[in-house]
Design an enzyme around this catalytic site. Structure first.
Site, PDB file in Angstrom:
ATOM      1  NE  ARG A 155      -0.509  -0.302   4.911  1.00 45.55           N
ATOM      2  CZ  ARG A 155      -1.077  -0.045   6.050  1.00 45.55           C
ATOM      3  NH1 ARG A 155      -2.199   0.634   6.090  1.00 45.55           N
ATOM      4  NH2 ARG A 155      -0.543  -0.471   7.167  1.00 45.55           N
ATOM      5  CE  LYS A 204       2.083   2.642   6.250  1.00 42.91           C
ATOM      6  NZ  LYS A 204       2.833   2.414   7.476  1.00 42.91           N
ATOM      7  CG  ASP A 264      -7.993  -1.341   1.700  1.00 45.19           C
ATOM      8  OD1 ASP A 264      -6.797  -1.267   2.069  1.00 45.19           O
ATOM      9  OD2 ASP A 264      -8.937  -0.921   2.386  1.00 45.19           O
ATOM     10  NE  ARG A 306       9.958  -2.238   3.713  1.00 46.78           N
ATOM     11  CZ  ARG A 306       8.833  -1.813   4.273  1.00 46.78           C
ATOM     12  NH1 ARG A 306       8.348  -2.430   5.319  1.00 46.78           N
ATOM     13  NH2 ARG A 306       8.192  -0.785   3.790  1.00 46.78           N
ATOM     14  CG  ASP A 339       7.655  -7.244   7.536  1.00 47.24           C
ATOM     15  OD1 ASP A 339       7.810  -8.112   8.418  1.00 47.24           O
ATOM     16  OD2 ASP A 339       6.597  -6.612   7.398  1.00 47.24           O
ATOM     17  CG  ASN A 340       7.159  -3.700  10.225  1.00 51.29           C
ATOM     18  OD1 ASN A 340       6.969  -3.488   9.027  1.00 51.29           O
ATOM     19  ND2 ASN A 340       6.197  -4.109  11.024  1.00 51.29           N
TER      20      ASN A 340
END
Ligand code: AMP
Ligand code: MG
Length: 482
Positions: free
Chosen positions: A88, A107, A119, A177, A248-249
């Site tokens: 997203r 973002k 979504d 990342r 991933d963060n």
């Protein structure tokens, strides 16, 4: 128009999918960060405001941007997920300042090839939380991604209910990342692992480029380890719980990255879990240092085509001493000590234990300690402790310790006030700004952002923002869906 560069994009299409944003209709600004806009020389307010509003709400990309969704994977709550990626968000490119270069990332920009079932949107609520957190941490001196602006418009999305959507422009040194390396490693694309490591060295770790070729990647890994250790030491010293430390963060440059259900401590509780879906407490406040190491192990594994086992082990051995040294240095500063003494560690842990027993407010307790005079018999802080005698005894030891310092009380007080914030981003403060913003009124958001931009200053007109949270404000649970 800003001169946007495309260094990451030049890595080639194995690293991303070119993707265009999907617009939010009838957009407006929610908030613009004037200081950061100035640093980046982006004219969000005057002549080009409409062009930027249109770009940052997804309608018309800046002519110089090349939006792309980055691919990555990662360990989420300890489980490897083989493909994630920007579901997203879009990297718009990099922007150069006098001494630095920053990624611009949009973002909430709509679906991408990595959206899976999502979504592609971000709700206003969590976008505001991300905006405030990045700015609050930055003002505290903790490396973090930042926020340039937020836009919203005629779009609502379904989470547990219908909610307004928003887009956030994130400014970061890097969007690479730990999970970016994991993706290429576990898909056995070792040439891309090397390419990505070289990219990071060229752009973020130039010192590693000066090493011999045998040491180049080990040196890079070691620098990542040290930056990560420093960041986590600061989280612990300032009472910040990230909440979702999935690989991933985790940013390759050691910036606090990707804000979900984070929280700053109100009452001191080391087992504080800010994420209400984290049933096992994997990402509890006190677990962050060891999770940092776990994540670095995962990164080490994904660099194993470039490093041998011994190199990985040697590098990882730097983590703990570095974290402890950084944390100790921060705690010394918070307690007003210039030198290091043997008894310091015990004094710090005894204070924390007393604070825990009493549920003392983390931020306020440290701030108030600055007003201790070396020869006070008592200090009003004792009344906020259940164990008043215990506090008095600790205070006497603290004062003895202060006598070993060469500074006057006044000098020490101002030094302590420069490292112990008066204002932190308490959940309930964010919540108040969000509730108003959801009604279309952004004044509280602006005000809170202003207060948090100077956390150490006495801002007499904003005294209320330094008060302890009301009882309802301590029990806000933050939903993971954002
Ligand atoms: P996060 O929990 O925000 O770190 O996101 C984990 C993964 O889920 C990333 O790959 C995100 O891009 C993706 N993701 C999160 N929310 C959405 C969304 N609403 N639509 C598409 N992808 C999403
Ligand atoms: Mg994420």
């Amino acid at each position: 128009m800003p001169n946007i560069e495309h260094h990451f994009s030049n890595l080639g299409d194995k690293f991303y999918s070119p993707t265009h944003a999907t617009a939010i209709a009838n957009p407006h600004w929610v908030i613009r960060n004037a200081n950061l806009a100035k640093e980046l020389k982006l004219d969000l307010f005057d002549e080009h405001a409409e062009t930027f509003l249109s770009a940052f709400s997804g309608a018309q990309p800046l002519s110089t941007s090349k939006p792309l969704a980055m691919v990555y994977s990662g360990h989420q709550f300890g489980q490897y997920v083989s493909q994630l990626g920007d579901g997203r968000g879009l990297l718009l490119g990099e922007i150069e300042t006098e001494n630095d270069r920053f990624d611009l990332h949009l973002k909430g920009a709509g679906p991408t090839p990595y959206s899976r079932m999502g979504d592609g949107r971000a709700v206003l609520r969590s976008s505001i939380r991300e905006y405030l957190a990045g700015e609050a941490l930055h003002a505290l001196g903790i490396a973090s991604t930042r926020s340039l602006c937020l836009t919203s418009g005629e779009l609502s999305v379904w989470r547990e209910q219908q909610e307004p959507a928003a887009m956030l422009v994130r400014v970061a040194k890097s969007h690479v990342r730990f999970g970016s390396f994991e993706y290429f490693h576990y898909t056995k694309q070792y040439e891309q692992v090397k390419q990505l490591a070289d990219f990071c060295i060229d752009h973020y770790y130039p010192d590693s480029a000066n090493q011999t070729s045998a040491e180049r990647y080990a040196h890079f890994f070691e620098q990542v380890i040290k930056k990560t250790a420093l960041m986590i030491a600061q989280w612990q010293a300032y009472g910040f719980a990230h909440g979702v430390m999935n690989t991933d963060n985790m940013s390759i440059v050691g910036e606090t990255f990707d804000f979900g259900p984070y929280g700053f401590l109100d009452d001191y509780d080391p087992s504080f879990i800010c994420n209400h879906s984290d049933h096992s407490g994997r990402y509890a406040f006190e677990a962050q240092p060891s999770i940092g190491l776990w994540n670095l192990h995962a990164l080490g594994q994904s660099l194993s085509s470039l490093l041998n086992e011994e190199q990985i082990k040697v590098a990882l051995n730097h983590y703990q001493p570095h974290l402890i040294a950084s944390y100790s240095a921060h705690m010394r500063a918070k307690l007003g000590w210039l030198q290091a003494h043997d008894e310091d560690q015990t004094l710090v842990s005894d204070l924390l234990q007393l604070m825990h027993g009493t549920k003392a407010d983390f931020c306020r307790t440290f701030r108030q300690l600055s007003s201790v005079a070396t020869d006070d018999r008592q200090h009003p802080l004792r009344d906020s402790f259940v164990d008043r005698d215990g506090f008095d005894q600790w205070l006497a030891r603290y004062q003895q310790r202060l006598k070993k310092e060469l500074r006057s009380d006044a000098e020490r007080q101002s030094a302590m006030n420069a490292v112990n914030p008066k204002y932190i981003l308490r959940n309930y403060l964010a919540q108040q700004a969000i509730s108003q913003a959801e009604q279309g009124d952004y004044t509280e958001l602006e005000r809170l952002a202003t207060v948090l931009s100077q956390p150490f200053a006495e801002q007499t007109q904003y005294e209320d923002y330094a008060k302890p949270p009301p009882d309802w404000g301590k029990r806000i649970s933050v939903s993971c869906s954002s």
